[in-house]
Design an enzyme around this catalytic site. Structure first.
Site, PDB file in Angstrom:
ATOM      1  N   CYS A 154       5.854  54.303  51.502  1.00 49.25           N
ATOM      2  CA  CYS A 154       6.154  54.405  50.072  1.00 49.25           C
ATOM      3  C   CYS A 154       6.114  53.029  49.413  1.00 49.25           C
ATOM      4  O   CYS A 154       7.065  52.257  49.520  1.00 49.25           O
ATOM      5  CB  CYS A 154       7.528  55.061  49.902  1.00 49.25           C
ATOM      6  SG  CYS A 154       8.057  55.194  48.198  1.00 49.25           S
ATOM      7  N   CYS A 157       8.775  52.416  46.807  1.00 52.64           N
ATOM      8  CA  CYS A 157      10.103  52.151  47.380  1.00 52.64           C
ATOM      9  C   CYS A 157      10.183  50.750  47.969  1.00 52.64           C
ATOM     10  O   CYS A 157      11.184  50.060  47.798  1.00 52.64           O
ATOM     11  CB  CYS A 157      10.419  53.139  48.500  1.00 52.64           C
ATOM     12  SG  CYS A 157      10.061  54.844  48.109  1.00 52.64           S
ATOM     13  N   ASP A 158       9.158  50.339  48.687  1.00 43.40           N
ATOM     14  CA  ASP A 158       9.295  49.162  49.549  1.00 43.40           C
ATOM     15  C   ASP A 158       8.422  47.967  49.170  1.00 43.40           C
ATOM     16  O   ASP A 158       8.552  46.896  49.775  1.00 43.40           O
ATOM     17  CB  ASP A 158       8.977  49.566  51.007  1.00 43.40           C
ATOM     18  CG  ASP A 158       9.966  50.596  51.523  1.00 43.40           C
ATOM     19  OD1 ASP A 158      11.128  50.570  51.071  1.00 43.40           O
ATOM     20  OD2 ASP A 158       9.581  51.435  52.354  1.00 43.40           O
TER      21      ASP A 158
END
Ligand SMILES: Cc1cc2nc3c(=O)[nH]c(=O)nc-3n(C[C@H](O)[C@H](O)[C@H](O)COP(=O)(O)OP(=O)(O)OC[C@H]3O[C@@H](n4cnc5c(N)ncnc54)[C@H](O)[C@@H]3O)c2cc1C
Length: 345
Positions: A154, A157-158
Site C-alpha cells: 500500500c 499507507c507506507d
C-alpha cells in the site's frame, strides 16, 4: 422499493415462533469496517454478534507496524494496537465477539442463517458483511517475514516512510504504475520490476511512468526472494528469459499485483461488480439481497484505507438499523383499540 422487499410488508408471524437465538444484527469481519459497524450497532442497542475469524482477528492492519494516517493518533499507532482499541470500544458497548470463521450463509428469506466452522448456526434479521480483501502475494521467501519492515502492499499507507530511499514496485498493471508514480514523491529512485518486456497498464499510465525520471524499469524479471534480516536490504531477481539470478539492493519493496475482495461465501448469492467487489446501491451499504449490508474493502475497488473502511462500517450499521426499524413498523400490527389503550396508558 428495491426488488425483494415485498416480505417486509408481511406480518411478524412470518418468523413463526419468536426464535430465542435470533439476532438483530450479525457482523462478519473484525477489521475497521466490522468493528465500526459493531460500535454503532451496539450503541443503537442492537446487541450485535461479530464473527471475527479464528486466526485473522483484526483484519489487514494486523499485518502492519506504524499507522500514521488514522485520524486521532498524531504520533501514529501500531496497527495491532489500533485494532485492539477498535475491539475494546465495540465490546464496551455490548458487542459479542466470536472467534470463529463463517463457512456458509443462507441469505434466502427474512431470516439469514450463518454457519460457523465449529458447526454452530446463528440466525439474524440483518447481516453486515465486512470480510475485506486480500492483496495478492508473490509467495516467496522473505515476503511475509518482512511485511511491515520494508515489504508493503500500500503506497498510500507506507510511501511516507521511504523518503530519499531506493525502492521497487512489482507489477505491470495500472495500480503498479500508479503506485510507482506516487512513490516518486518520496523515494529518490523507484524500480518497476516486471516479468515481461511490455506493460499491461493503460497507455496513459504507462506514459506517465515512462516520463518520470525517478522511475527505472527492470524488464523480464521476477522477484525470487526478498533479502534482509530485520528489514529489507534488497531482492534477488530471476531473469524470466534465461533464468539467471542477480541481487538488486533496495530499502523497500511494494507489491502491486492485484487485490481480491473476499467474496467466496457470497459470490453466487449477492451481485458483484465488474471489479469483483460486492455491489451496493449508490452510497448505501445495501446489497442486492434485502437485509444484507456490505462494508469496507469488500465493496471498495479504489480507496481501501482503514478510515474509509471504518466510515463504510458506519453506513452499514445505520442502514441495518433503519432496515430493522422499517421492518418493525411494517410487521407489528397493533389493532386500533389496543393502540389507543397504549397511548392512554
Ligand atoms: C500491510 C498493510 C498495511 C496497511 N497500512 C494501512 C495504513 O497505514 N493506513 C490505512 O488507512 N490503511 C492501511 N492498510 C489498508 C487497511 O488495512 C484496509 O483498508 C482495512 O483494513 C480494510 O478494512 P476492512 O474491515 O474492510 O477489512 P479487513 O481489515 O481486511 O478485515 C476483514 C476481516 O474479515 C475477516 N474475515 C474474512 N472472511 C471471514 C470469514 N469467512 N469468517 C469470519 N471472518 C472473516 C478477516 O479475517 C478480517 O479480520 C494497510 C493494508 C495492508 C495489507
Amino acid at each position: 422499493m428495491p426488488r425483494g422487499y415485498h416480505w417486509l410488508k408481511q406480518p411478524y408471524a412470518l418468523f413463526g415462533e419468536e426464535r430465542e437465538h435470533m439476532r438483530q444484527v450479525i457482523i462478519i469481519g473484525s477489521g475497521p469496517a466490522g468493528f465500526t459497524a459493531a460500535i454503532y450497532a451496539a450503541r443503537a442497542n442492537l446487541k450485535p454478534l461479530l464473527i471475527a475469524s479464528s486466526v485473522e482477528v483484526g483484519g489487514e492492519l494486523m499485518n502492519t507496524t506504524e499507522v500514521e494516517n488514522y485520524p486521532g493518533f498524531p504520533d501514529g499507532i501500531q496497527g495491532p494496537e489500533l485494532m485492539a482499541k477498535f475491539q475494546e470500544q465495540a465490546e464496551k458497548f455490548g458487542t459479542e465477539v466470536l472467534y470463529d470463521d463463517v463457512t456458509s450463509l443462507d441469505l434466502n428469506g427474512p431470516v439469514k442463517t450463518v454457519t460457523l466452522g465449529s458447526g454452530a448456526v446463528h440466525e439474524t434479521r440483518a447481516l453486515i458483511y465486512a470480510t475485506g480483501s486480500a492483496y495478492r502475494k508473490l509467495g516467496i521467501e522473505g515476503e511475509e517475514r518482512l511485511s511491515g519492515y520494508g515489504v508493503s502492499w500500500c503506497a498510500t499507507c507506507d510511501g511516507f516512510f521511504f523518503r530519499e530511499k531506493t525502492i521497487a514496485v512489482v507489477g505491470g498493471g495500472d495500480s503498479a504504475m500508479e503506485e510507482a508514480t506516487f512513490l516518486t514523491r518520496f523515494a529518490d529512485k523507484v524500480y518497476v520490476i516486471h516479468r515481461k518486456d511490455s506493460l499491461r497498464a493503460s497507455k496513459i499510465m504507462q506514459e506517465r511512468a515512462f516520463a518520470n525520471e525517478k522511475i527505472e524499469f527492470v524488464w523480464n524479471s521476477e522477484v525470487a526472494e526478498v533479502l534482509g534480516g530485520d528489514s529489507v536490504t534488497g531482492v534477488q531477481l530471476r531473469d524470466t528469459v534465461d533464468g539467471t539470478l542477480r541481487d538488486l539492493p533496495l530499502d523497500g519493496l511494494f507489491i502491486a499485483i492485484g487485490n481480491d475482495p473476499r467474496t467466496h461465501l457470497v459470490h453466487d448469492k449477492l451481485e458483484l461488480t465488474a471489479e469483483g467487489t460486492i455491489w451496493v446501491d449508490g452510497r448505501t451499504s445495501k446489497t442486492s439481497v434485502p437485509g444484507v449490508f456490505a462494508a469496507g474493502d469488500v465493496i471498495d475497488p479504489t480507496y481501501r484505507q482503514a478510515i474509509t473502511a471504518a466510515g463504510s462500517g458506519t453506513v452499514a450499521a445505520l442502514d441495518a438499523e433503519h432496515f430493522l426499524a422499517d421492518f418493525d413498523d411494517a410487521s407489528v400490527e397493533v389493532p386500533a383499540a389496543e393502540a389507543a389503550e397504549v397511548i392512554v396508558a
